[in-house]
Design an enzyme around this catalytic site. Structure first.
Site, PDB file in Angstrom:
ATOM      1  CG  HIS A  31      -0.257  -0.297   2.517  1.00  0.00           C
ATOM      2  ND1 HIS A  31       0.606   0.609   3.092  1.00  0.00           N
ATOM      3  CD2 HIS A  31      -0.262  -1.374   3.347  1.00  0.00           C
ATOM      4  CE1 HIS A  31       1.074   0.107   4.224  1.00  0.00           C
ATOM      5  NE2 HIS A  31       0.572  -1.104   4.394  1.00  0.00           N
ATOM      6  CG  HIS A  58       4.338  -1.610   2.009  1.00  0.00           C
ATOM      7  ND1 HIS A  58       3.032  -2.033   1.965  1.00  0.00           N
ATOM      8  CD2 HIS A  58       4.932  -2.302   3.005  1.00  0.00           C
ATOM      9  CE1 HIS A  58       2.838  -2.949   2.894  1.00  0.00           C
ATOM     10  NE2 HIS A  58       3.960  -3.129   3.546  1.00  0.00           N
ATOM     11  CB  SER A  67      -0.936  -5.999   4.513  1.00  0.00           C
ATOM     12  OG  SER A  67       0.203  -5.312   4.036  1.00  0.00           O
TER      13      SER A  67
END
Ligand code: PAF
Length: 286
Positions: free
Chosen positions: A34, A37, A187
């Site tokens: 996402h 990151h 996540s």
């Protein structure tokens, strides 16, 4: 973008870059990427890294029995597309047998900061994290490595490990990236549907409520943690694991009034276990 699947291939890539005098930046992940990151790779470039590597490995040793290792979301194709777009130069994608060949018996245990909070609720979790991150560091041989501050205790564990074991790697913490409604990106947000997605906002709402109290002059860490706790307890779909006030560097509990404190929270909402945190300091929140 080069894809490397074994420790030897990753080390070969890193050694070649080092011979060219390049500065290697590395941010490991468990995939299901996402914007949080993606921000890590931007940060590494900003800090002068001209060879940037990622890894995707869902690490079995950091999941306890009955946790979500099997169902942890995996989508390699989408992840690789995102890493390509983020300008990453190499991705390390080892398999479980590459990371833990038959007979592996060495683990890294970081005392102190691994205790309490998630360390208490997920026994063995930080031993698995420290072990895999040590192995990933030995494969990617970075000069700089970046980790998200959402996993605040994990970041403290990795900083301690890198220092204590003389890795010679600069560890960067990157600010939490939030959805527009405040939910910290994770996540595991994939597990949240319908009313659980709405209920999950109680974590950030609790932290922001404590932040408002701090800005209004509240310095009692217990009162600040209580503000977070009561917000979570007020949400029927959420079940509080902890909401605590800790020293941002040492993670030692703070009990007396302070001008700098990190509030850390963990709660279950439907099928998801969520964590979040905020650091409050005089002159503004971090
Ligand atoms: O934060 C994560 O995604 C993981 O814990 C890490 C650092 C990649 C180790 O498996």
């Amino acid at each position: 973008m080069e894809l490397l699947r074994t420790p030897g291939a990753m080390q070969g890539w890193a050694d070649a870059r080092r011979r060219e005098g390049r500065r290697i930046g590395f941010a490991p992940t468990m995939g299901c990427l996402h914007a949080g990151h993606v921000s890590l790779y931007g940060l590494l470039r900003e800090r002068g890294c001209d060879a940037v590597a990622a890894s995707i490995f869902v690490n079995p040793t950091q999941f306890g029995p009955g946790e979500d290792f099997e169902k942890y979301p995996r989508d390699e194709e989408r992840d690789l597309a995102m890493l390509g777009e983020a300008g990453v130069d190499a991705v390390y994608l080892p398999g479980v047998a590459d990371m833990y060949p038959e007979g592996s018996r060495t683990f890294v245990e970081v005392d102190g900061v691994s205790r309490g909070l998630c360390g208490e609720i997920r026994p063995g979790h930080f031993r698995g994290v420290a072990t895999v991150v040590a192995k990933l560091f030995n494969a990617a041989r970075p000069h700089v490595a970046a980790f998200g501050e959402k996993d605040f205790q994990q970041l403290a564990v990795i900083r301690a490990m890198a220092r204590d074991l003389d890795f010679g790697i600069e560890i960067l913490g990157a600010p939490i990236v939030r959805e527009s409604d405040g939910l910290a990106m994770s996540s595991r947000n994939k597990y949240l549907e319908g009313p659980d997605r709405v209920a999950a906002l109680c974590l950030s709402r609790g932290l922001f409520r404590a932040e408002r109290l701090f800005r209004a002059g509240e310095r009692d860490p217990l009162a600040l943690a209580d503000a977070v706790r009561s917000e979570i307890r007020g949400e029927p779909r959420a079940s509080l694991e902890y909401a605590e006030a800790r020293d941002p560097e040492t993670l030692i509990p703070v009990t007396s009034p302070t001008g700098r404190v990190t509030l850390l929270v963990a709660a279950r909402v439907g099928p998801a276990r969520l964590i979040d945190n905020i650091t409050l300091q005089e002159g503004g929140a971090q």
